[in-house]
Design an enzyme around this catalytic site. Structure first.
Site, mmCIF file in Angstrom:
data_model
loop_
_atom_site.group_PDB
_atom_site.id
_atom_site.type_symbol
_atom_site.label_atom_id
_atom_site.label_comp_id
_atom_site.label_asym_id
_atom_site.label_seq_id
_atom_site.Cartn_x
_atom_site.Cartn_y
_atom_site.Cartn_z
ATOM 1 N N LYS A 117 32.404 52.552 49.042
ATOM 2 C CA LYS A 117 30.859 52.309 48.553
ATOM 3 C C LYS A 117 30.722 51.699 47.446
ATOM 4 O O LYS A 117 31.804 51.506 46.576
ATOM 5 C CB LYS A 117 30.398 53.765 48.152
ATOM 6 C CG LYS A 117 29.340 54.352 49.240
ATOM 7 C CD LYS A 117 29.091 55.829 48.933
ATOM 8 C CE LYS A 117 27.689 55.799 48.104
ATOM 9 N NZ LYS A 117 27.418 57.253 47.946
ATOM 10 N N LYS A 123 29.821 51.792 40.459
ATOM 11 C CA LYS A 123 29.982 51.246 39.132
ATOM 12 C C LYS A 123 31.082 51.287 38.643
ATOM 13 O O LYS A 123 31.637 50.592 37.697
ATOM 14 C CB LYS A 123 28.812 51.664 38.113
ATOM 15 C CG LYS A 123 29.069 53.110 37.935
ATOM 16 C CD LYS A 123 28.926 53.639 36.636
ATOM 17 C CE LYS A 123 29.598 55.064 36.324
ATOM 18 N NZ LYS A 123 29.640 55.328 35.161
ATOM 19 N N LYS A 162 35.400 68.334 43.158
ATOM 20 C CA LYS A 162 35.707 67.821 41.966
ATOM 21 C C LYS A 162 36.670 68.415 41.186
ATOM 22 O O LYS A 162 37.350 67.997 40.322
ATOM 23 C CB LYS A 162 34.065 67.887 41.251
ATOM 24 C CG LYS A 162 33.285 66.677 41.632
ATOM 25 C CD LYS A 162 32.130 66.379 40.447
ATOM 26 C CE LYS A 162 31.350 65.398 40.555
ATOM 27 N NZ LYS A 162 30.022 65.231 39.937
#
Ligand code: TRP
Length: 338
Positions: free
Chosen positions: A200, A203, A114
Site C-alpha cells: 500500500k 507514509k 498490533k
C-alpha cells in the site's frame, strides 16, 4: 442522518489517504441534505495507544486538519475537530467500560495484529481502543459511520456496546444510544506504492518516490509518476490483462479514481498504448487535481491561527451535541451529578 467518522492524525498525507478516505468524506459532506450533518474528527486520543512522539503527534494533528480542509472538508458545513478538545469522548469511554466485555475486545483482529505475541507488553489503551471508538460515534447518536473494511469489526463492537447498554440501563421506548451503521464505500480506491505494486502507498515507506505527497509540487509529482515502476508491455485493452501486473494496475487505478471512471473504461481509452504515452497524461491529471489542494494545504499550515480557530469552533459545536447524550448516560447508570 448523522455521519460521524474519525481518522488518525498521521503526518505526511499522500494520494492514498486522499483517494481512500478523505475524498469519500468530502462527497458525503456534499451529499448532506437539510437537517443532516457530518462530524469529522482527528483521533488524537487514539494515537497515544501506541508509542509516540508528542511533538510528532501535535504536528500530525495540525497537518491532518489542514489537509482535510484543503481537500474540501468545509468547516462551515461539517463539524471538524480533534478529540482532545472534546473531553466527552474520554468520559463516555469510561462509562462504556462497564458495558464492554473483555471477551469482545479480545476478539478484535486489529488488537491481535498490533499486539502480536507480546500482549502483556501493550498499553491498556491499545486494548480498550475500540471502546473509545464506540464512544466517538455513540456520543453523537451517529446513524452512519464511513470506514474502511478494516474498521467494520470495531463498528460492530460499537453496536454491541450500544445494544447491551440500552438493554441493561434504558427502557425500550427511550434508548440512550442509536445503533450506528457502518458504510464501507464500494469504490474506495486502494492506492499502492509507486515502487512496489504489492504494498500500500504509505507514509512510512522509506522511499519518498513510492508516494505522491499532498505537499509535492508539480515537478515532483511529474517526476514520481514518470519514474514509477512499471513493466515494458503496453497497456492491455481488458482488465484481465492486468492480472499479474500490479504496478500497471495501480497506475490505471489512480487514473480511474481521478476521473471517476473504472479500470475497464481507462483501458478502453489507453489499451495498446505504452507507458511513455500514459505516464505523462496521468502525471498532468495528478498535477491538475493536486494543485489547488496542495496550495491550500501549505497556506493553512502557515496560518496556525486560522487552523486553531477552525478546530476550536468545531470542538465547541461537537461539545454542544455531545453534552445531552453524556448527561443521559450518567443518569441511566445512576451516577449522581449535582
Ligand atoms: N480507528 C479508526 C482508524 O484507524 C479511526 C477512528 C477512531 C474512527 N474513531 C473512529 C473511525 C470513529 C470511525 C469512527 O481508521
Amino acid at each position: 442522518m448523522r455521519v460521524v467518522s474519525g481518522i488518525q492524525p498521521t503526518g505526511n498525507l499522500h494520494l492514498g489517504n486522499y483517494l481512500g478516505a478523505i475524498r469519500n468524506w468530502v462527497r458525503m459532506q456534499d451529499g448532506m441534505g437539510d437537517g443532516e450533518q457530518c462530524l469529522f474528527f482527528l483521533a488524537d486520543l487514539h494515537a497515544i495507544s501506541m508509542p509516540h512522539d508528542p511533538a510528532e503527534l501535535k504536528k500530525g494533528t495540525l497537518e491532518m486538519a489542514a489537509a482535510l480542509v484543503a481537500c474540501g472538508i468545509d468547516p462551515s458545513r461539517s463539524v471538524l475537530f480533534n478529540q482532545a478538545q472534546v473531553p466527552q469522548h474520554a468520559e463516555l469511554q469510561w462509562l462504556l467500560g462497564g458495558t464492554a466485555r473483555m471477551g469482545w475486545l479480545n476478539r478484535m483482529t486489529q488488537w491481535k495484529d498490533k499486539a502480536g505475541k507480546n500482549r502483556e507488553g501493550q498499553s491498556v489503551a491499545l486494548f480498550t481502543y475500540p471502546v473509545l471508538q464506540a464512544a466517538d460515534v455513540l456520543l453523537y447518536q451517529a446513524t452512519h459511520v464511513p470506514v474502511g473494511e478494516d474498521q467494520k469489526q470495531h463498528l460492530e463492537l460499537a453496536r454491541d456496546i450500544a445494544q447491551k447498554f440500552n438493554n441493561d440501563f434504558a427502557s425500550e421506548d427511550a434508548p440512550v444510544f442509536t445503533l450506528p451503521d457502518p458504510i464501507v464505500p464500494p469504490q474506495a480506491a486502494r492506492i499502492m506504492s509507486l515502487r512496489n505494486g504489492a504494498a500500500k502507498m504509505s507514509k512510512s515507506d522509506p522511499s519518498d518516490m513510492s508516494r505522491i505527497n499532498l505537499s509535492d509540487d508539480a515537478d515532483e509529482v511529474m517526476k514520481k509518476v514518470k519514474k514509477a515502476k512499471t513493466d515494458p508491455e503496453p497497456l492491455p485493452s481488458e482488465e484481465k490483462g492486468l492480472e499479474d501486473r500490479p504496478e500497471a494496475l495501480n497506475l490505471v487505478t489512480i487514473y480511474a479514481a481521478l476521473t471517476d471512471g473504472n479500470v475497464e473504461g481507462v483501458l478502453k481509452d489507453f489499451g495498446g498504448e505504452g507507458f511513455g504515452k500514459f505516464k505523462p497524461v496521468l502525471g498532468e491529471l495528478l498535477v491538475e487535481t493536486l494543485r489547488p489542494i496542495s496550495a491550500r494545504f501549505i497556506e493553512l499550515l502557515e496560518d496556525r491561527e486560522a487552523l486553531d480557530a477552525i478546530l476550536a469552533r468545531g470542538a465547541s459545536q461537537a461539545r454542544e451535541i455531545a453534552v445531552p447524550t453524556l448527561a443521559k448516560t450518567y443518569e441511566a447508570l445512576g451516577l449522581v451529578r449535582g
